[in-house]
Design a protein around this motif. Structure first.
Motif, PDB file in Angstrom:
ATOM      1  N   ASP A 137       0.798  -1.231   0.000  1.00 16.73           N
ATOM      2  CA  ASP A 137       0.000   0.000   0.000  1.00 16.73           C
ATOM      3  C   ASP A 137       0.832   1.285   0.000  1.00 16.73           C
ATOM      4  OD1 ASP A 137       1.030   0.003   2.560  1.00 16.73           O
ATOM      5  OD2 ASP A 137      -0.901  -0.314   3.556  1.00 16.73           O
ATOM      6  N   ASN A 138       2.155   1.151  -0.128  1.00 14.23           N
ATOM      7  CA  ASN A 138       3.078   2.299  -0.212  1.00 14.23           C
ATOM      8  C   ASN A 138       3.124   3.128   1.067  1.00 14.23           C
ATOM      9  OD1 ASN A 138       5.058   3.524  -1.903  1.00 14.23           O
ATOM     10  ND2 ASN A 138       3.699   5.255  -2.262  1.00 14.23           N
ATOM     11  N   THR A 139       2.639   2.587   2.189  1.00 13.79           N
ATOM     12  CA  THR A 139       2.727   3.317   3.450  1.00 13.79           C
ATOM     13  C   THR A 139       4.147   3.219   4.003  1.00 13.79           C
ATOM     14  OG1 THR A 139       1.992   1.367   4.681  1.00 13.79           O
ATOM     15  CG2 THR A 139       0.301   2.993   4.048  1.00 13.79           C
ATOM     16  N   VAL A 140       4.489   4.160   4.884  1.00 11.45           N
ATOM     17  CA  VAL A 140       5.835   4.209   5.464  1.00 11.45           C
ATOM     18  C   VAL A 140       5.893   3.321   6.698  1.00 11.45           C
ATOM     19  CG1 VAL A 140       7.556   5.711   6.538  1.00 11.45           C
ATOM     20  CG2 VAL A 140       6.228   6.538   4.578  1.00 11.45           C
ATOM     21  N   CYS A 141       6.928   2.515   6.775  1.00 15.09           N
ATOM     22  CA  CYS A 141       7.168   1.669   7.955  1.00 15.09           C
ATOM     23  C   CYS A 141       7.683   2.559   9.085  1.00 15.09           C
ATOM     24  CB  CYS A 141       8.189   0.587   7.609  1.00 15.09           C
ATOM     25  SG  CYS A 141       8.564  -0.543   8.957  1.00 15.09           S
ATOM     26  N   SER A 142       7.106   2.432  10.263  1.00 10.32           N
ATOM     27  CA  SER A 142       7.487   3.293  11.383  1.00 10.32           C
ATOM     28  C   SER A 142       8.876   2.934  11.920  1.00 10.32           C
ATOM     29  CB  SER A 142       6.463   3.184  12.516  1.00 10.32           C
ATOM     30  OG  SER A 142       6.563   1.920  13.156  1.00 10.32           O
ATOM     31  N   LYS A 143       9.542   3.925  12.474  1.00 12.32           N
ATOM     32  CA  LYS A 143      10.870   3.701  13.071  1.00 12.32           C
ATOM     33  C   LYS A 143      10.775   2.720  14.236  1.00 12.32           C
ATOM     34  CE  LYS A 143      12.885   8.066  11.653  1.00 12.32           C
ATOM     35  NZ  LYS A 143      13.472   9.365  12.056  1.00 12.32           N
ATOM     36  N   ARG A 144       9.677   2.787  14.965  1.00 19.84           N
ATOM     37  CA  ARG A 144       9.480   1.858  16.087  1.00 19.84           C
ATOM     38  C   ARG A 144       9.422   0.413  15.598  1.00 19.84           C
ATOM     39  NH1 ARG A 144       4.492   0.405  19.160  1.00 19.84           N
ATOM     40  NH2 ARG A 144       5.198  -0.412  21.146  1.00 19.84           N
ATOM     41  N   TRP A 145       8.690   0.196  14.484  1.00 22.36           N
ATOM     42  CA  TRP A 145       8.574  -1.153  13.949  1.00 22.36           C
ATOM     43  C   TRP A 145       9.918  -1.644  13.409  1.00 22.36           C
ATOM     44  CZ3 TRP A 145       5.843  -4.991  15.070  1.00 22.36           C
ATOM     45  CH2 TRP A 145       5.701  -6.086  14.218  1.00 22.36           C
TER      46      TRP A 145
END
Length: 200
Positions: A137-145
């Motif tokens: 879905d082209n969403t950004v992966c979080s730094k926390r993840w």
């Protein structure tokens, strides 16, 4: 092939999906703990809103249903090794995407079932260095993840054996069975994924 309709009480849409999978069904509907298997495109009027879900897994060559914890997905395993872009495009040709690891259950499934392998997954920072985007879905992966799922010290955009950057992500069995950034031109196996929940 399912020839009859059955309605059962289940606590969640995930459990409804599992019941559907057990019966090798092609579609089901779920509404407030009620799971109707085999009721698709029904003209029956209902006062309760329901979600009707089609299951693409059983009509797709080579795809298999997987379930673990909150995971319900259709996956296809490559038998060859290739670079990231070729793997990504092959998944797209199958109306799928490279396997995404957006939940701990999806990572645990890899850790339990994809042993002794390094495999491309659907995450990269090809366009903007340090901004990792999911293929589905082209969403950004979080730094926390990233901190939770990558091997210690990764991603580092560094390969001592190559001057090329590391913009594509692998599940790496040899790196504590966690994620790692790597050179997109290297050849690894890969997993294509279709969502089990296919809302019309």
């Amino acid at each position: 092939m399912l020839y009859s309709t059955s309605t059962i009480q289940v606590p969640s849409i995930i459990e409804c999906a599992r019941k559907c999978q057990e019966q090798n069904c092609s579609c089901y509907s779920y509404s407030i703990q009620s799971c109707s298997i085999g009721q698709c495109n029904s003209t029956k009027k209902t006062t309760i809103p329901s979600q009707e879900i089609y299951v693409p897994c059983y009509n797709s060559d080579g795809f298999a249903f997987i379930t673990m914890g909150s995971v319900c997905a259709c996956v296809w395993f490559s038998t060859i090794k290739t670079d990231y872009i070729t793997a990504r495009d092959d998944c797209r040709d199958k109306d799928a995407h490279l396997y995404t690891v957006k939940t701990m259950h999806k990572l645990e499934w890899l850790q339990s079932n994809y042993l002794d392998m390094t495999a491309w997954i659907g995450l990269n920072d090809i366009n903007v260095e340090g901004t990792y985007r999911w293929e589905d879905d082209n969403t950004v992966c979080s730094k926390r993840w990233i901190q939770q799922t990558f091997a210690p010290g990764e991603p580092n955009n560094y390969n001592p054996y190559s001057k090329s950057s590391e913009d594509c992500i692998t599940f790496n069995y040899y790196r504590k069975m966690l994620l790692n950034d790597d050179n997109c031109l290297l050849n690894y196996t890969y997993i294509c994924e279709k969502s089990f929940f296919n809302f019309p």
